[in-house]
Design an enzyme around this catalytic site. Structure first.
Site, PDB file in Angstrom:
ATOM      1  N   HIS A 123       4.293  60.917  33.718  1.00 44.34           N
ATOM      2  CA  HIS A 123       5.081  61.149  35.122  1.00 44.34           C
ATOM      3  C   HIS A 123       4.534  60.180  35.808  1.00 44.34           C
ATOM      4  CE1 HIS A 123       5.034  63.096  39.174  1.00 44.34           C
ATOM      5  NE2 HIS A 123       6.190  63.765  38.522  1.00 44.34           N
ATOM      6  N   ASP A 202      -2.958  65.474  31.883  1.00 40.27           N
ATOM      7  CA  ASP A 202      -2.141  65.927  33.104  1.00 40.27           C
ATOM      8  C   ASP A 202      -1.615  67.064  32.575  1.00 40.27           C
ATOM      9  OD1 ASP A 202      -0.149  66.555  34.798  1.00 40.27           O
ATOM     10  OD2 ASP A 202       0.802  64.341  34.599  1.00 40.27           O
ATOM     11  N   GLN A 205       2.609  70.515  33.724  1.00 36.83           N
ATOM     12  CA  GLN A 205       3.691  71.345  33.241  1.00 36.83           C
ATOM     13  C   GLN A 205       2.904  72.394  32.052  1.00 36.83           C
ATOM     14  OE1 GLN A 205       6.867  71.337  33.710  1.00 36.83           O
ATOM     15  NE2 GLN A 205       6.653  69.912  35.216  1.00 36.83           N
ATOM     16  N   LYS A 228       3.539  74.821  40.860  1.00 34.60           N
ATOM     17  CA  LYS A 228       4.336  74.880  39.739  1.00 34.60           C
ATOM     18  C   LYS A 228       4.048  76.385  38.864  1.00 34.60           C
ATOM     19  CE  LYS A 228       4.601  70.084  38.818  1.00 34.60           C
ATOM     20  NZ  LYS A 228       6.126  69.476  39.089  1.00 34.60           N
ATOM     21  N   CYS A 366      10.761  61.446  38.392  1.00 35.19           N
ATOM     22  CA  CYS A 366       9.477  60.786  38.386  1.00 35.19           C
ATOM     23  C   CYS A 366       8.916  60.076  37.036  1.00 35.19           C
ATOM     24  CB  CYS A 366       8.573  61.598  38.820  1.00 35.19           C
ATOM     25  SG  CYS A 366       8.848  62.112  40.564  1.00 35.19           S
TER      26      CYS A 366
HETATM   27  C1  PLP Z   1       3.926  66.129  34.159  1.00 31.07           C
HETATM   28  C2  PLP Z   1       3.782  66.090  35.744  1.00 31.07           C
HETATM   29  N1  PLP Z   1       2.556  65.611  36.350  1.00 31.07           N
HETATM   30  C3  PLP Z   1       2.420  65.631  37.444  1.00 31.07           C
HETATM   31  C4  PLP Z   1       3.179  66.294  38.546  1.00 31.07           C
HETATM   32  C5  PLP Z   1       2.726  65.990  39.856  1.00 31.07           C
HETATM   33  O1  PLP Z   1       2.650  67.281  40.338  1.00 31.07           O
HETATM   34  P1  PLP Z   1       2.430  67.458  42.168  1.00 31.07           P
HETATM   35  O2  PLP Z   1       3.589  66.566  42.802  1.00 31.07           O
HETATM   36  O3  PLP Z   1       2.207  68.555  42.192  1.00 31.07           O
HETATM   37  O4  PLP Z   1       1.185  66.190  42.496  1.00 31.07           O
HETATM   38  C6  PLP Z   1       4.436  66.748  37.940  1.00 31.07           C
HETATM   39  C7  PLP Z   1       5.276  67.475  38.635  1.00 31.07           C
HETATM   40  O5  PLP Z   1       6.193  66.822  39.711  1.00 31.07           O
HETATM   41  C8  PLP Z   1       4.655  66.682  36.523  1.00 31.07           C
HETATM   42  O6  PLP Z   1       5.506  67.491  35.987  1.00 31.07           O
END
Ligand code: PLP
Ligand code: PLP
Lengths: 409, 154, 409, 154
Positions: A123, A202, A205, A228, A366
């Site tokens: 992401h 990370d 998910q 999430k 993203c």
């Molecule tokens: C794998 C992953 N990493 C990072 C994020 C970023 O999370 P946040 O937008 O809450 O910072 C997301 C969600 O959008 C994600 O799915």
């Protein structure tokens, strides 16, 4: 406790809604999950009866709020089996958690000449901060591990990119938000450590879909995000070993992160306060605590099992649809499916599905490099599940996709 | 299931989406511009040939996009052919009002013939996230007429 | 609309509470304000009926959430009379807003050899980020303007420290969270600009107490925080001119702040998205919007007038108390009073007052250099007012202080 | 208004707070340590003179603090005089339990004479933000006995 999806759904006020006259079929939990009333009520109670700024307040409400805030930290620590609540740093979201590591550990501990290893399936939140670090001209290299055609992490490529010992940090997703792929985390920890690198996951998910155990995993950093996990927006978590926190310079300066300030000199507060500058997300911490209590009462193993059934069902139903091409088919995967449909552009498809009450996301989620990797620059449609998702909803999605294809044909 | 979708995806849009008109590169174009919608990955390249009096002699485009952005670009190239730059700019303003609000207050009592042709796209105003799909081609047209190289509908 | 404090108090559920058997007298609004039910209900409605992740979602709930999030931005812009909603960047709190400027503008635009000018009365949030910048060894100097014995900004000292033209940024509080002093903002803007410097205001306190007008003020940056404005925790605001935003490199990397990402290259999204990486505080933005609607319906001028009456009343009552020494007595001041009482240590006093149901803060209020300046390193007690504070509460405080002094004598 | 405050601010605490015992610098101390409570700005310096057998011959302190931290330090210096390091550590553990919970499970049936004297400080457990005021002196004692120079009750 058996998994009663109907009873669970009754906890989520928004799932009772109709969208354009049709029952809401919410298949975008991967972007952000809906909130059970337990979370909403906890936030309301905090604001109606136990609210004040935390820390440094020697009066009843401030003590109550401080206690609630620190209880949330302890709940997070228990939830991920951290060794010590001080390993839990609250941030604004996952993105801020990863940026904290990139800014503080990346600039303060990582040395010029060292490299950061990410993967093609990251992401942007776990890619752009490292690109920014690379592009600062401090001599940090960025390496990118390949993803196989099946959508799995290419472990041989990971190994190859670790051999010269220059990698100081492996920063990798624990579960892809596009492919659904779950990466072999324990193995990656062993590979990273054997090569002398630290490792960050990370877990935005992964933490939502299965039990997470920091002591068993043995990683160095782990990031995830409240919204999430059926919790509020405005709060995220960085789990970081105390020994790393000790060595890291602070990220943001301000109140509550110092132990002494004169005009000439500042002494930092001990971890984790050092990394929590200013008034923290107090009400959000209380909400996240309630969310953790909620999923813990159901049980993460039960949630994982429910999702496995859903994933199997979805695999069967989606592969029956003519012209549908799924992105990735990893062995170990969670409830996230990205696909394209011949005849229909992702955005048209999402709009059509919306008309049927189905909420899915269209675009590149993203993860532009990953979409480039699979030659789907125009984007995909993504359906992602939560603990409230039912097989009936998956069936309804499949039916809608079939009709949509006919519509555009 | 999708009965009420015909307001957005009218037959003419599906048709132009599937078989866009003037979908080609003009090698000897006088003006070209690229349009990008970073949100959904739509992108198109617009080509204009101008007549000696500066009016649009020929318009064509290439690129990738959803049915709505493709149909909008296709209908646009048809509509602006033969128009002066001023007329094209005016149409562009009117069309964007139509896409965003569903109506066109500046159009006067009766819609011009050109706006009548674009009318099927007005349903997009009910879908805020799709409005930019419909307006991308027109942003790009403005950019091309103004001599800019790129337009974005972010 | 006339100012009916009883009716206002009825809007705040927590003010109906009893603390240790006594009615709550909440005099710590300067640390964080209580929330009216209008704010709580707006957040609940968002989570119960209009929630999804914002941006990039082509379905009904996401569009509704995006609309609500951007409507909050527009409401903030109207509230502070910004020229354009894009000048409004959402952050996690004031501290993050100021750190954003220090990291991005401070490292990306400010040049080695230039200086930042702050004052002795800054909250740590507007001091430590600049100390961190100074201590990075990039050749940025930090200058500190003096505070007079009256607790006002020493404008001659400000002028003297601006004369050599080296100051690139004046970063100064618009209202002290300890002294209550309101600084002469328009004049400071003229002084800064005449000296070739940009100017940032820490408006964390000021924005709550009086009407704020970005177009009239003419500053470059202005920071404030939601939770002091009767809104939620987890959200803050940085107002920044677009021309500055254009020149500033991003602060955090991630989703939603890019317009293109390949493995080699990133293009930033236009302002303000460039500075809002990751999932923003969506529910909190909705809550802040409701808070702004709430105070706007009452009217900031009416709130200011109410507070002026309270301040006058408090000045009279507090100066009657034997042994009480007020920190600062500026001409232009808001409803924040820090003081010491002979015979009683600040913390003992706060505990005593807590027993009487009065919530005040004891300590150095994240302003250690200011306490050193006034020789009160051991800390002060601070009472701070909100729009729900009454003259009766001030009287009760005065009575309690008199009795407390006798208790410890 | 403050009737029920006597549980925290008992007469003995007010007394030791106003007129702390052993409040002086020991120029020829064998051990010294500084204690800081950054949260409220309390700080104290502790001085110990040791007997040949290692027991505490004399204890004194200086510094600034609220009534509770001052009284706690004052009572502590009285209590630990004559105790061995091990006895002082044990008292320290028991006192901290008392301050945090209001009772002392490890103390056995009857409180020792020393713990009886410290008992008036047990009311602090109802005021979480004040517990550190009461324990600062004892943290500093541990530091001094262990040969460390600083203690913090942050
Ligand atoms: C794998 C992953 N990493 C990072 C994020 C970023 O999370 P946040 O937008 O809450 O910072 C997301 C969600 O959008 C994600 O799915
Ligand atoms: C003047 C001033 N600046 C900055 C802050 C920091 O605000 P926050 O904690 O919301 O970041 C505060 C409040 O604590 C303040 O009073």
């Amino acid at each position: 406790m058996s998994f009663d999806v109907a009873r669970i759904r009754a906890d989520f006020p928004i799932l009772q809604r109709k969208i354009r006259g049709k029952p809401l079929v919410f298949l975008d939990s991967g972007a952000s999950a809906q909130k059970p009333r337990q979370v909403i009520e906890a936030m309301v109670r905090c604001m109606e009866a136990r609210y004040a700024n935390v820390h440094r307040g020697a009066y009843f409400l401030s003590e109550a709020a401080t206690e609630a805030y620190e209880a949330a930290r302890a709940a997070v620590a228990r939830f991920i089996h951290a060794g010590d609540p001080r390993e839990v740093i609250f941030t604004g979201n996952s993105t801020a958690a990863i940026n904290l590591v990139a800014h503080s550990w990346g600039r303060g501990v990582l040395q010029p000449g060292q490299a950061v290893l990410v993967s093609e399936m990251e992401h942007h939140a776990n890619l752009v901060p490292w690109q920014m670090l690379r592009d600062e001209g401090r001599g940090i290299e960025l390496r990118v591990a390949r993803v196989t055609d099946a959508g799995e992490l290419d472990l041989e490529d990971v190994a190859a990119k670790l051999t010269d010992g220059k990698v100081g940090l492996v920063a990798i997703t624990h579960m892809s938000n596009v492919l659904g792929t779950v990466t072999p985390a324990e193995r990656l920890v062993r590979m990273a450590h054997a090569a002398g690198a630290k490792i960050l996951f990370d877990g935005s998910q992964a933490a939502v879909h299965r039990p997470i155990d920091m002591q068993a995993l043995g990683a160095d950093f782990y990031a995830f995000t409240g919204h999430k996990l059926y919790g509020p927006t405005g709060i995220g978590v960085l789990w970081a070993r105390l020994e790393h926190q000790e060595r890291m310079p602070p990220f943001m300066g301000g109140g509550d992160m110092i132990s002494l300030v004169t005009l000439d000199r500042v002494e930092w507060a001990p971890p984790p306060a050092k990394f929590e500058a200013g008034t923290p997300p107090i009400v959000e911490a209380v909400g996240l605590h309630a969310a953790i209590d909620y999923v813990s009462a159901i049980g993460m193993p039960a949630i994982e099992a429910h999702e496995r059934r859903l994933v199997d069902h979805a695999m069967r139903r989606l592969s029956d649809i003519e012209g549908l091409a799924l992105l990735g088919h990893a062995q170990d995967r969670g409830g996230v499916f990205a696909f394209s449909l011949d005849k229909a552009h992702a955005h048209d498809l999402a709009t059509l599905l919306d008309r049927a009450g189905i909420a899915v996301r269209a675009g590149r989620h993203c993860a532009e490099p990953l979409h480039a990797r699979f030659g789907v620059e125009a984007g995909t449609v993504r359906a992602s599940f939560g603990l409230y998702t039912t097989e009936g909803e998956v069936d309804y999605l499949a039916e809608a996709l079939t009709k949509a294809r006919a519509f555009f044909a | 299931m999708f009965d009420d979708l015909r307001d957005l995806y009218q037959e003419v849009i599906l048709d132009h989406g599937r078989r866009p008109r003037n979908f080609r590169r003009l090698e000897d174009a006088d003006r070209t511009a690229r349009g990008d919608n970073p949100m959904c990955g739509d992108r198109l390249e617009l080509f204009l040939k101008l007549a000696p009096d500066g009016s649009i002699a020929e318009a064509a485009f290439q690129g990738r996009g959803c049915a709505i952005s493709t149909a909008s670009a296709s209908l646009m190239t048809e509509t602006v052919t033969g128009k002066s730059a001023a007329q094209a700019h005016a149409l562009s303003d009117q069309f964007r009002a139509l896409a965003m609000t569903g109506s066109c207050p500046d159009c006067g009592e009766a819609l011009s013939e050109e706006m009548e042709r674009l009318q099927p796209l007005s349903g997009v105003h009910e879908f805020p996230s799709r409005v930019k799909c419909a307006t991308l081609a027109w942003h790009t047209l403005n950019a091309a007429l103004d001599g800019a190289k790129e337009a974005s509908s972010e």
